[in-house]
Design a protein around this motif. Structure first.
Motif, PDB file in Angstrom:
ATOM      1  N   MET A  24       0.891  -1.279   0.089  1.00  0.00           N
ATOM      2  CA  MET A  24      -0.125  -0.016  -0.097  1.00  0.00           C
ATOM      3  C   MET A  24       0.970   1.210  -0.042  1.00  0.00           C
ATOM      4  N   PRO A  25       0.714   2.167  -0.970  1.00  0.00           N
ATOM      5  CA  PRO A  25       1.657   3.309  -0.924  1.00  0.00           C
ATOM      6  C   PRO A  25       1.450   4.106   0.506  1.00  0.00           C
ATOM      7  N   GLY A  26       2.671   4.508   0.798  1.00  0.00           N
ATOM      8  CA  GLY A  26       2.786   5.258   2.283  1.00  0.00           C
ATOM      9  C   GLY A  26       3.389   4.240   3.163  1.00  0.00           C
ATOM     10  N   PHE A  27       3.518   3.041   2.974  1.00  0.00           N
ATOM     11  CA  PHE A  27       4.045   2.215   3.771  1.00  0.00           C
ATOM     12  C   PHE A  27       5.186   1.167   3.150  1.00  0.00           C
ATOM     13  N   GLU A  28       6.166   0.687   3.847  1.00  0.00           N
ATOM     14  CA  GLU A  28       7.019  -0.090   3.576  1.00  0.00           C
ATOM     15  C   GLU A  28       6.243  -1.565   3.131  1.00  0.00           C
ATOM     16  N   ILE A  29       6.969  -2.450   2.503  1.00  0.00           N
ATOM     17  CA  ILE A  29       6.463  -3.544   1.975  1.00  0.00           C
ATOM     18  C   ILE A  29       5.660  -4.477   3.106  1.00  0.00           C
ATOM     19  N   ASP A  30       6.594  -4.809   4.183  1.00  0.00           N
ATOM     20  CA  ASP A  30       6.073  -5.785   5.337  1.00  0.00           C
ATOM     21  C   ASP A  30       5.839  -4.844   6.644  1.00  0.00           C
ATOM     22  N   ALA A  31       5.386  -3.469   6.503  1.00  0.00           N
ATOM     23  CA  ALA A  31       4.914  -2.760   7.534  1.00  0.00           C
ATOM     24  C   ALA A  31       3.657  -3.131   8.019  1.00  0.00           C
ATOM     25  N   LEU A  32       2.797  -3.555   7.155  1.00  0.00           N
ATOM     26  CA  LEU A  32       1.200  -4.007   7.607  1.00  0.00           C
ATOM     27  C   LEU A  32       1.195  -5.554   7.733  1.00  0.00           C
ATOM     28  N   GLN A  33       1.076  -5.745   8.885  1.00  0.00           N
ATOM     29  CA  GLN A  33       1.102  -7.335   9.102  1.00  0.00           C
ATOM     30  C   GLN A  33      -0.066  -7.798   9.791  1.00  0.00           C
ATOM     31  N   GLY A  34      -0.648  -9.110   9.445  1.00  0.00           N
ATOM     32  CA  GLY A  34      -1.554  -9.802   9.953  1.00  0.00           C
ATOM     33  C   GLY A  34      -2.148 -10.989   9.455  1.00  0.00           C
ATOM     34  N   LYS A  35      -2.910 -11.820   9.845  1.00  0.00           N
ATOM     35  CA  LYS A  35      -3.433 -12.745   9.249  1.00  0.00           C
ATOM     36  C   LYS A  35      -4.838 -12.785   8.414  1.00  0.00           C
ATOM     37  N   SER A  36      -5.415 -11.561   8.509  1.00  0.00           N
ATOM     38  CA  SER A  36      -6.486 -11.275   7.864  1.00  0.00           C
ATOM     39  C   SER A  36      -6.701  -9.967   7.546  1.00  0.00           C
ATOM     40  N   LEU A  37      -7.359  -9.257   6.613  1.00  0.00           N
ATOM     41  CA  LEU A  37      -7.281  -7.991   6.080  1.00  0.00           C
ATOM     42  C   LEU A  37      -8.586  -7.477   5.534  1.00  0.00           C
ATOM     43  N   ALA A  38      -9.076  -6.659   5.703  1.00  0.00           N
ATOM     44  CA  ALA A  38     -10.106  -5.703   4.554  1.00  0.00           C
ATOM     45  C   ALA A  38      -9.689  -4.610   4.205  1.00  0.00           C
ATOM     46  N   LYS A  39      -9.901  -4.499   3.192  1.00  0.00           N
ATOM     47  CA  LYS A  39      -9.545  -3.251   2.372  1.00  0.00           C
ATOM     48  C   LYS A  39     -10.569  -2.640   1.547  1.00  0.00           C
ATOM     49  N   ALA A  40     -10.540  -1.327   1.638  1.00  0.00           N
ATOM     50  CA  ALA A  40     -11.544  -0.214   0.756  1.00  0.00           C
ATOM     51  C   ALA A  40     -10.718   0.641   0.312  1.00  0.00           C
ATOM     52  N   MET A  41     -10.835   1.122  -1.151  1.00  0.00           N
ATOM     53  CA  MET A  41     -10.067   2.066  -1.941  1.00  0.00           C
ATOM     54  C   MET A  41     -11.082   2.872  -2.518  1.00  0.00           C
ATOM     55  N   LEU A  42     -10.875   4.405  -2.634  1.00  0.00           N
ATOM     56  CA  LEU A  42     -11.802   5.071  -3.634  1.00  0.00           C
ATOM     57  C   LEU A  42     -10.741   5.719  -4.458  1.00  0.00           C
ATOM     58  N   GLU A  43     -11.177   5.851  -5.645  1.00  0.00           N
ATOM     59  CA  GLU A  43     -10.212   6.463  -6.482  1.00  0.00           C
ATOM     60  C   GLU A  43     -11.219   7.450  -7.316  1.00  0.00           C
ATOM     61  N   TRP A  44     -10.516   8.592  -7.579  1.00  0.00           N
ATOM     62  CA  TRP A  44     -11.397   9.650  -8.403  1.00  0.00           C
ATOM     63  C   TRP A  44     -10.466  10.061  -9.484  1.00  0.00           C
ATOM     64  N   CYS A  45     -10.730   9.557 -10.900  1.00  0.00           N
ATOM     65  CA  CYS A  45     -10.143   9.777 -11.978  1.00  0.00           C
ATOM     66  C   CYS A  45     -10.719  10.928 -12.620  1.00  0.00           C
ATOM     67  N   ILE A  46     -10.077  12.104 -12.618  1.00  0.00           N
ATOM     68  CA  ILE A  46     -10.379  13.289 -13.253  1.00  0.00           C
ATOM     69  C   ILE A  46     -10.237  13.168 -14.858  1.00  0.00           C
ATOM     70  N   PRO A  47     -11.168  13.777 -15.390  1.00  0.00           N
ATOM     71  CA  PRO A  47     -10.799  13.717 -17.301  1.00  0.00           C
ATOM     72  C   PRO A  47      -9.474  14.501 -17.525  1.00  0.00           C
ATOM     73  N   PRO A  48      -9.129  14.051 -18.568  1.00  0.00           N
ATOM     74  CA  PRO A  48      -7.581  14.698 -18.957  1.00  0.00           C
ATOM     75  C   PRO A  48      -7.852  16.099 -19.579  1.00  0.00           C
ATOM     76  N   MET A  49      -6.959  16.661 -19.268  1.00  0.00           N
ATOM     77  CA  MET A  49      -6.745  18.048 -19.722  1.00  0.00           C
ATOM     78  C   MET A  49      -5.803  17.864 -21.226  1.00  0.00           C
ATOM     79  N   ARG A  50      -6.542  18.451 -22.097  1.00  0.00           N
ATOM     80  CA  ARG A  50      -5.824  18.145 -23.541  1.00  0.00           C
ATOM     81  C   ARG A  50      -4.924  19.377 -23.778  1.00  0.00           C
ATOM     82  N   PHE A  51      -3.953  19.101 -24.473  1.00  0.00           N
ATOM     83  CA  PHE A  51      -2.866  20.216 -24.905  1.00  0.00           C
ATOM     84  C   PHE A  51      -3.001  20.478 -26.237  1.00  0.00           C
ATOM     85  N   GLU A  52      -3.016  21.689 -26.823  1.00  0.00           N
ATOM     86  CA  GLU A  52      -2.822  21.868 -28.183  1.00  0.00           C
ATOM     87  C   GLU A  52      -1.373  22.055 -28.821  1.00  0.00           C
ATOM     88  N   SER A  53      -0.471  22.798 -27.885  1.00  0.00           N
ATOM     89  CA  SER A  53       0.591  22.928 -28.419  1.00  0.00           C
ATOM     90  C   SER A  53       1.787  23.054 -27.194  1.00  0.00           C
TER      91      SER A  53
END
Length: 109
Positions: A1-30
């Protein structure tokens, strides 16, 4: 998970939720020259929550991160499309193992 080292979050079970907002691209002419130019930039924002060992209250940990990414569509010599991505994420919780992480990648398509 970004913001943590690879083995920083340890456990035998986990629940994960992610929210992502992809904003429409800004187009450039020149933006650039005929041999090297940027055709668009696409921002994205994300937030993630992870809970490890949710069935064992003695070892339960909650961790969060928030971040953003910016993708650039590059063209070199009209034949080589490339994607340059830069991003940053900040972790919270996780037993004090959180940090700020930066990312950069170049993909030749």
């Amino acid at each position: 998970m970004p913001g943590f080292e690879i083995d920083a979050l340890q456990g035998k079970s986990l629940a994960k939720a992610m929210l992502e907002w992809c904003i429409p691209p800004m187009r450039f002419e020149s933006l650039g020259s005929p041999g090297f130019y940027v055709s668009w930039a696409r921002p994205a924002l994300f937030a993630t929550a992870v809970e490890t060992d949710f069935n064992n209250s003695n070892f339960r940990q909650q961790s969060y991160d928030v971040g953003g990414q910016l993708d650039f569509q590059l063209h070199v010599l009209h034949r080589f499309p490339m994607m340059l991505s830069v991003g940053v994420a900040e972790g919270f919780g996780g037993g004090g193992f959180a940090k700020t992480e930066f990312m950069a990648s170049l993909q030749v398509l």
